[in-house]
Each structure stands twice: as C-alpha cells, then as structure tokens.
Design a protein around this motif. Structure first.
Motif, PDB file in Angstrom:
ATOM      1  N   THR A   1      57.044  21.385  -4.936  1.00 11.31           N
ATOM      2  CA  THR A   1      57.953  21.218  -3.796  1.00 11.31           C
ATOM      3  C   THR A   1      58.975  22.349  -3.684  1.00 11.31           C
TER       4      THR A   1
ATOM      5  N   PHE B   1      49.421  14.318  -6.224  1.00  9.14           N
ATOM      6  CA  PHE B   1      48.794  14.649  -4.945  1.00  9.14           C
ATOM      7  C   PHE B   1      49.111  13.610  -3.875  1.00  9.14           C
ATOM      8  N   ARG B   2      49.560  12.427  -4.297  1.00 11.14           N
ATOM      9  CA  ARG B   2      50.005  11.430  -3.321  1.00 11.14           C
ATOM     10  C   ARG B   2      51.394  11.761  -2.786  1.00 11.14           C
ATOM     11  N   GLN B   3      52.204  12.429  -3.614  1.00  7.17           N
ATOM     12  CA  GLN B   3      53.589  12.694  -3.236  1.00  7.17           C
ATOM     13  C   GLN B   3      53.813  14.095  -2.673  1.00  7.17           C
ATOM     14  N   VAL B   4      52.893  15.000  -2.975  1.00  3.47           N
ATOM     15  CA  VAL B   4      53.036  16.381  -2.509  1.00  3.47           C
ATOM     16  C   VAL B   4      51.778  16.770  -1.750  1.00  3.47           C
ATOM     17  N   SER B   5      51.958  17.406  -0.604  1.00  3.87           N
ATOM     18  CA  SER B   5      50.810  17.861   0.184  1.00  3.87           C
ATOM     19  C   SER B   5      50.258  19.147  -0.427  1.00  3.87           C
ATOM     20  N   ILE B   6      49.100  19.025  -1.059  1.00  2.00           N
ATOM     21  CA  ILE B   6      48.461  20.171  -1.709  1.00  2.00           C
ATOM     22  C   ILE B   6      47.085  20.365  -1.090  1.00  2.00           C
ATOM     23  N   ARG B   7      46.856  21.539  -0.536  1.00  3.72           N
ATOM     24  CA  ARG B   7      45.594  21.823   0.146  1.00  3.72           C
ATOM     25  C   ARG B   7      44.656  22.691  -0.688  1.00  3.72           C
TER      26      ARG B   7
ATOM     27  N   ASN C   1      40.985  13.620  -4.092  1.00  2.86           N
ATOM     28  CA  ASN C   1      42.247  14.345  -4.237  1.00  2.86           C
ATOM     29  C   ASN C   1      42.002  15.845  -4.391  1.00  2.86           C
ATOM     30  N   ASN C   2      41.275  16.404  -3.424  1.00  2.34           N
ATOM     31  CA  ASN C   2      40.988  17.846  -3.398  1.00  2.34           C
ATOM     32  C   ASN C   2      40.119  18.308  -4.543  1.00  2.34           C
TER      33      ASN C   2
END
Length: 259
Positions: free
Chosen positions: A48, A72-78, A97-98
């Motif tokens: 973040t 990965f639920r709390q932070v948008s990670i692509r 989860n990616n």
C-alpha cells in the motif's frame, strides 16, 4: 532487449526466503529480489505504500499471522503470484488470487526454473483470461503433487526399525535432537528437523504446534484456552512440558482439528 525480473518474496521462514533468492539468482543473475516480506501485516503495509515496480510475487501461504490470501483480499494486486507452500489443499483458492503456479516445498532449482518458464510463457503469450488457465494448471498440479512420508526407518539398539508415520503421535525437539513418540509410549531419535518434518508429513494429519512440537491429530485428547489467546493441547502420550499453540496459529489449529 531482455528486461531484468524484479521479484517480491512473501515468506516467514528466513532460511527458505534466502534459499529461494539464491536459486532465483543462480538461474538468472540479473534477477532482483526487491523485497522480502515476513507477515501479512508487513506485506499489506509494503504494497500500500511502495512506489517500486515489480513483475512477480513468490508467496508462501501459511504465515505467522494467518494465510497470505488475506493480503490479496485487502490490497489490489494485479501482478502474477507463484505460491510456494508445504500444503496441497489451497490450490483452488491460490488460482483465484492471481496464482499462475503452485510449488510444493521442499523445492529445488528444477522446480523454480520450471515455474519461471511457465511465467515467461504466459507473459509472452499475453494471457487474457485467468479462468482459461485454471483448469489445465490444476490438472498439472494433480500430477506433480509430491507424496507425503508414510514411514521412517529408524536406528534403534543396533537395528533398523520401520515405523509408520501415522503411529507417531508427536515429534519433539530438544537440544537440536528430534524425538518421535509413538502411540504406545516408545521414543525414537529421527534424523530430521521439525522444519523438514513439517514439509514431509501430511498436513491433514500433522500440525506444527510451535517451535518444539509437531503433533498428530490422533494424539489430541483435549484443548484448553490459555493466557493471551493461546491454546493448551493435551496430548497422548503426555509430554514432559506444555504443548502451547500461539494466538496467531490458534484459528488454523482449530480448523485443522475440525476437518
């Protein structure tokens, strides 16, 4: 022109993280590990707040303060994630989860090289749908799962004795020696560390309770609430010291018992 690969490692075991970084740089000296994160909270803070660019994440699943999916639920990670874990029962959630691959510990250079090849292949092909890849990757995973240890060949009184893993109710380390205690009260020395046992044994049956104990589910007689959110585990045969599960592991321990 080749672009250097920038990698983030999420791993709470320092030795495992160092080994992974060593293998990555052995495969390609231009690879850079730009961050090694040891917990969910540390990872969330880093993702973040950082403005550093990275290409790929290697992540353990069970961390000291929970499971890495919470990150990965709390932070948008692509960016794509390669999950490196001792547990085979998170495969489906990993690919939600990616996740592009799922490597089981203990890993070696060949395993890491294989998964990097998969990453490079996916990037080169410009994969547009994660769902399109989920089914074949899960199929591959089913064929590459490593078997768990079923038996130990133990030196005892000048002989070699085979002991089934399921008959060992708990392992305990003391003065850097690991002892196996069977259901009938016998004690043997085994030539493994608890870290190795944690990776070799079936996690549906065995649980790493703390730094001193790995316990068999069949050894648990009762569980009591202890101070500061910890759990006190009553095991059979009884141990000469208390078997405590930390607050961070308590929820996972209860879920494990309830499976």
């Amino acid at each position: 022109m080749k672009r250097n690969l920038h990698i983030v490692i999420i791993e709470d075991e320092a030795a495992t993280a160092r080994n992974l970084e060593y293998i990555l740089q052995e495969i390609d000296p231009d690879t850079k590990v730009i961050a090694t994160l040891q917990s969910i909270s540390e990872a969330i803070d880093w993702f973040t707040s950082t403005n550093r660019s990275y290409d790929l994440i290697f992540s353990d699943i069970r961390l000291s303060d929970g499971v890495s999916f919470d990150i990965f639920r709390q932070v948008s990670i692509r960016k794509p994630v390669i999950f490196v874990t001792a547990y085979h029962d998170y495969a489906i959630e990993a690919f939600r989860n990616n996740g592009i691959d799922y490597v089981l510990k203990p890993f070696d250079r060949e395993e890491i090289q294989r998964t990097l090849h998969k990453y490079n292949t996916l990037i080169a092909a410009d994969i547009k749908s994660e769902q399109a890849e989920t089914a074949p990757m899960l199929q591959e995973f089913r064929y590459t799962t490593k078997p768990y240890k079923k038996s130990f060949l133990i030196h005892y009184c000048g002989r070699l004795i085979p002991v089934e893993a399921v008959k060992i109710h708990w392992f305990h380390t003391e003065h850097e020696i690991v002892y196996a205690h069977t259901a009938d009260g016998k004690q043997y020395v085994v030539e493994f560390t608890l870290e190795q046992l944690e990776h070799e044994l079936d996690p549906a049956i065995f649980f790493r309770a703390n730094r001193q104990f790995v316990i068999n589910k069949n050894a648990v007689n009762a569980v009591e609430y202890f101070f500061n959110g910890r759990l006190l585990v009553n095991i059979h045969p009884s141990a000469h010291e208390q078997v405590l599960v930390s607050k961070a592991k308590a929820m996972h321990f209860r879920k494990w018992l309830d499976q």
